[in-house]
Enzyme design. Structure first.
Site, PDB file in Angstrom:
ATOM      1  N   LYS A 184      16.286  38.424  -0.439  1.00 46.62           N
ATOM      2  CA  LYS A 184      17.633  38.095  -0.948  1.00 46.62           C
ATOM      3  C   LYS A 184      17.554  37.686  -2.425  1.00 46.62           C
ATOM      4  CE  LYS A 184      19.007  38.968   3.204  1.00 46.62           C
ATOM      5  NZ  LYS A 184      19.236  38.154   4.360  1.00 46.62           N
TER       6      LYS A 184
HETATM    7  C1  LIG Z   1      19.346  38.082   5.910  1.00 41.95           C
HETATM    8  C2  LIG Z   1      20.641  38.059   6.617  1.00 41.95           C
HETATM    9  C3  LIG Z   1      20.986  37.085   7.570  1.00 41.95           C
HETATM   10  C4  LIG Z   1      20.001  36.136   8.175  1.00 41.95           C
HETATM   11  O1  LIG Z   1      19.316  35.385   7.323  1.00 41.95           O
HETATM   12  P1  LIG Z   1      17.842  34.803   7.705  1.00 41.95           P
HETATM   13  O2  LIG Z   1      17.632  33.827   6.600  1.00 41.95           O
HETATM   14  O3  LIG Z   1      16.900  35.948   7.681  1.00 41.95           O
HETATM   15  O4  LIG Z   1      17.943  34.151   9.032  1.00 41.95           O
HETATM   16  C5  LIG Z   1      22.273  37.078   8.066  1.00 41.95           C
HETATM   17  N1  LIG Z   1      23.184  37.977   7.687  1.00 41.95           N
HETATM   18  C6  LIG Z   1      22.878  38.955   6.808  1.00 41.95           C
HETATM   19  C7  LIG Z   1      23.941  39.928   6.423  1.00 41.95           C
HETATM   20  C8  LIG Z   1      21.608  39.040   6.267  1.00 41.95           C
HETATM   21  O5  LIG Z   1      21.304  40.038   5.424  1.00 41.95           O
END
Ligand SMILES: *Cc1c(COP(=O)(O)O)cnc(C)c1O
Length: 374
Positions: A184
């Site tokens: 991210k």
């Molecule tokens: C990455 C992601 C999540 C979950 O996040 P984590 O930190 O991996 O638990 C939820 N929603 C979307 C759209 C994501 O891309």
């Protein structure tokens, strides 16, 4: 050429120093860095409150506990990571999958139609897919007309803006969530956060993050009370030290992502490789998605992925429709009428997109992609 993944973190010496300083401090977890990180995120996203937690999925779970009740019908998108709709299931509520629009986001006009036809629908869980924010005018209209709960999954979209409304500001929603997974925009290794403008939700989130435990000034020194069933979804000071350091560089990361997007746009102009959307300054470009009509080519999508991998390039597919996953099919899902999503899934894939991707690497990706597809 070293392996080029679809996404990865950007860590520099200042991040390393920040983490080391915390390791040498008195607090490894739940110390000053958690609060500092939460305040910095709230400030950046122009929202009143932020609660940082162990990961984005925990953020979704806690938000669902605050916003939903058992049996609630919740409109959501098939085009997301599993966690979005899983969080609806965690609390015994019922996801209803709505088709996407051409830009990959949930089709809010179809949501309006569904809300007109069924007044028992309680909420929308929307995702700002790829970093492209949901239309805030429409969210506002929905909130005012139907008075339902709205959650924005901003795991892809920190820093994105629509009409001057920044992602996770909760301007037209009850809660937003963020993820700080390494792919991210900024990372805490694992990590996530919930943002809200509601003091009531904020206070409930703090309790749920720590076992449902409450301690008030009038209690005896050793006393605490558990008033509801909570969890240990705490994030550590080590992680938040990294987050604070990363957040300082976020705008630079996003600018670089936008440059990369514009380079791709230019390379694919007037070709059979179609960007999901041409340059969109609102998007914070977590992903760069393209669509190709494989039926007109001699290569399948599977062959493309394998051949690119042989050339040290990692493609990814965002996403397999959640409603078609075996677990969801076992719950009776999978037969929804989602023609746009179905076509999207046939044609889409994501190209490498992260701030540290060099121009040379990007040119190599583009050249290789054209060679392999021809
Ligand atoms: C990455 C992601 C999540 C979950 O996040 P984590 O930190 O991996 O638990 C939820 N929603 C979307 C759209 C994501 O891309």
């Amino acid at each position: 050429m070293n392996f080029i993944p679809y996404g990865k973190q950007s860590i520099d010496q200042s991040d390393i120093s920040a983490v080391v300083a915390t390791l040498q401090s008195d607090f490894l977890t739940t110390g000053p860095k958690v609060k500092e990180f939460e305040e910095a995120i709230a400030d950046y996203c122009k929202v009143k409150y932020c609660v940082a937690v162990a990961n984005g999925t925990a953020a979704l779970h806690l938000a669902s506990l605050c916003l939903l009740s058992k049996g609630d019908k919740v409109l959501t998108t098939p085009n997301s990571f599993l966690a979005t709709s899983n969080a609806i299931l965690y609390v015994g509520a019922k996801p209803i999958f709505i088709d996407i629009a051409k830009d990959g986001n949930i089709d809010l006009d179809l949501c309006i139609k569904a809300l007109e036809e069924d007044s028992s629908i309680k909420a929308i869980y929307g995702v700002h897919f790829s970093g492209n924010p949901l239309n805030q005018e429409k969210l506002k209209y929905i909130k005012e007309r139907f008075n339902i709960v709205i959650l924005e999954d901003c795991a892809h979209s920190i820093g994105a803006q629509d009409n001057g409304i920044i992602a996770a500001s909760c301007t037209n929603s009850d809660c937003s969530i963020l993820s700080f997974h390494p792919v991210k925009h900024l990372t805490t290794a694992e990590g996530g956060a919930i943002t809200t403008n509601s003091q009531e939700i904020y206070e409930k989130l703090l309790v749920l993050r720590a076992h449902g435990m409450v301690k008030t000034p009038d209690m005896k020194p050793w006393e605490y009370e558990m008033r509801e069933l909570g969890f240990n979804y705490r994030i550590t000071d080590i992680q938040c030290a990294l987050g604070v350091s990363q957040l300082k560089k976020l705008d630079g990361f996003i600018d670089r992502r936008k440059e990369i997007a514009q380079n791709y746009d230019k390379a694919f102009k007037n070709s059979f490789i179609k960007p999901l959307y041409t340059f969109n300054g609102k998007s914070s470009y977590h992903l760069y998605v393209v669509q190709v009509d494989f039926s007109s080519l001699s290569i399948s999508k599977e062959e493309l992925f394998v051949k690119m991998r042989e050339k040290n390039i990692g493609l990814q597919l965002h996403y397999i429709p959640i409603n078609k996953q075996p677990y969801y099919v076992s719950l009776g899902y999978g037969q929804e009428n989602t023609p746009v999503m179905d076509k999207y899934y046939e044609e889409c894939f994501s190209l490498p997109m992260y701030p540290k991707l060099t121009n040379d690497e990007q040119e190599y990706v583009i050249k290789t992609l054209f060679e392999v597809l021809k």
